[in-house]
Design a protein around this motif. Structure first.
Motif, PDB file in Angstrom:
ATOM      1  N   TYR A   1       0.823  -1.206   0.000  1.00 32.39           N
ATOM      2  CA  TYR A   1       0.000   0.000   0.000  1.00 32.39           C
ATOM      3  C   TYR A   1       0.864   1.266   0.000  1.00 32.39           C
ATOM      4  O   TYR A   1       0.465   2.297  -0.549  1.00 32.39           O
ATOM      5  CB  TYR A   1      -0.953  -0.028   1.191  1.00 32.39           C
ATOM      6  N   ARG A   2       2.041   1.170   0.571  1.00 29.14           N
ATOM      7  CA  ARG A   2       2.975   2.303   0.533  1.00 29.14           C
ATOM      8  C   ARG A   2       3.400   2.586  -0.907  1.00 29.14           C
ATOM      9  O   ARG A   2       3.411   3.739  -1.356  1.00 29.14           O
ATOM     10  CB  ARG A   2       4.201   1.993   1.401  1.00 29.14           C
ATOM     11  N   ILE A   3       3.733   1.543  -1.643  1.00 31.46           N
ATOM     12  CA  ILE A   3       4.150   1.703  -3.038  1.00 31.46           C
ATOM     13  C   ILE A   3       2.991   2.213  -3.892  1.00 31.46           C
ATOM     14  O   ILE A   3       3.161   3.117  -4.717  1.00 31.46           O
ATOM     15  CB  ILE A   3       4.674   0.361  -3.588  1.00 31.46           C
ATOM     16  N   ALA A   4       1.809   1.634  -3.697  1.00 29.52           N
ATOM     17  CA  ALA A   4       0.636   2.072  -4.460  1.00 29.52           C
ATOM     18  C   ALA A   4       0.333   3.546  -4.199  1.00 29.52           C
ATOM     19  O   ALA A   4      -0.013   4.299  -5.116  1.00 29.52           O
ATOM     20  CB  ALA A   4      -0.573   1.212  -4.101  1.00 29.52           C
ATOM     21  N   ASN A   5       0.482   3.963  -2.958  1.00 27.10           N
ATOM     22  CA  ASN A   5       0.240   5.358  -2.603  1.00 27.10           C
ATOM     23  C   ASN A   5       1.260   6.286  -3.257  1.00 27.10           C
ATOM     24  O   ASN A   5       0.919   7.371  -3.746  1.00 27.10           O
ATOM     25  CB  ASN A   5       0.276   5.520  -1.081  1.00 27.10           C
ATOM     26  N   MET A   6       2.523   5.853  -3.270  1.00 25.32           N
ATOM     27  CA  MET A   6       3.566   6.666  -3.910  1.00 25.32           C
ATOM     28  C   MET A   6       3.286   6.819  -5.398  1.00 25.32           C
ATOM     29  O   MET A   6       3.463   7.907  -5.973  1.00 25.32           O
ATOM     30  CB  MET A   6       4.941   6.033  -3.685  1.00 25.32           C
ATOM     31  N   LEU A   7       2.840   5.745  -6.037  1.00 22.73           N
ATOM     32  CA  LEU A   7       2.522   5.815  -7.460  1.00 22.73           C
ATOM     33  C   LEU A   7       1.332   6.728  -7.724  1.00 22.73           C
ATOM     34  O   LEU A   7       1.340   7.508  -8.676  1.00 22.73           O
ATOM     35  CB  LEU A   7       2.215   4.415  -7.992  1.00 22.73           C
ATOM     36  N   SER A   8       0.313   6.630  -6.882  1.00 23.85           N
ATOM     37  CA  SER A   8      -0.898   7.427  -7.092  1.00 23.85           C
ATOM     38  C   SER A   8      -0.636   8.918  -6.956  1.00 23.85           C
ATOM     39  O   SER A   8      -1.401   9.738  -7.479  1.00 23.85           O
ATOM     40  CB  SER A   8      -1.991   6.995  -6.114  1.00 23.85           C
TER      41      SER A   8
END
Length: 227
Positions: free
Chosen positions: A101-108
């Motif tokens: 979720y950290r990576i997904a948030n950074m991408l978003s």
């Protein structure tokens, strides 16, 4: 304003297939570079690498045609672009579910990435037991005379989830998608074990951090691999 990857002019030329593949390959490079930079920044700021591995691939022509037929579409370049979202794919593996979720948030938060679709198979696993976090995004590809938004599927999962998914794929490939029920049942049970393992490893990691221990880095000398 970016142009959509639609057949208005790209398909008029005899090299349309090569043009489309060029765009998808370029999109993989764009997303791969973004992930490397984010991972390096995270290591610099937090002394921690959320990403263990990055792997990219372009779907084969045979797989594209098979998917189009399965969904009731004619095999054309136009339909391929419109209806097959995972031609360009990037798989990111990380240590802990919190990293997903950290990576997904950074991408978003990337201003030039447009999120088209999200499927969270961690909170809601597939009936088979499959767990992963999927994002369909577009990234702008800057050409000499235009900008083209190009789709990429991003899969984010833990090492344990990736291990399960890889073995599940091999098993079902041997049975051509028609594995006996007892095999499917065993795989679902293994998926539950993987979920418990991920939860346990995350709890251990949180306990270690609370005791004041942190990563020292240099454990990800090679994070990029390509087929």
């Amino acid at each position: 304003m970016a142009e959509q990857l639609l057949p208005v002019k790209l398909y008029e030329d005899v090299d349309s297939w090569k043009t489309i593949m060029f765009l998808y390959n370029s999109a993989l490079k764009e997303v791969g570079t973004k992930m490397e930079i984010l991972n390096d920044e995270f290591q610099h700021v937090h002394k921690y690498n959320p990403i263990e591995h990055i792997k990219s691939r372009i779907k084969s022509p045979e797989s594209i045609v098979k998917k189009l037929k399965k969904n009731g579409y004619d095999s054309s370049v136009e339909n391929m672009v419109l209806y097959v979202n995972d031609i360009a794919g990037i798989r990111i593996t990380c240590s802990f579910t919190s990293d997903i979720y950290r990576i997904a948030n950074m991408l978003s938060r990337q201003s030039d990435i447009k999120i088209l679709e999200i499927k969270d198979y961690i909170k809601e696993p597939k009936p088979s037991g499959y767990q992963s976090y999927h994002m369909i995004v577009t990234v702008p590809i800057f050409l000499s005379d235009s900008v083209v938004d190009t789709k990429v599927e991003i899969q984010i999962r833990t090492i344990a989830q990736d291990f399960w998914a890889s073995l599940e794929h091999k098993i079902y490939y041997k049975y051509e998608g028609n594995a006996p029920e007892y095999i499917s049942k065993e795989l679902r049970e293994c998926a539950q074990i993987v979920a418990r393992l991920d939860d346990k490893m995350l709890s251990l990691n949180e306990a270690i951090k609370q005791n004041g221990f942190h990563e020292t880095g240099d454990d990800n000398d090679e994070i990029v691999s390509t087929d």
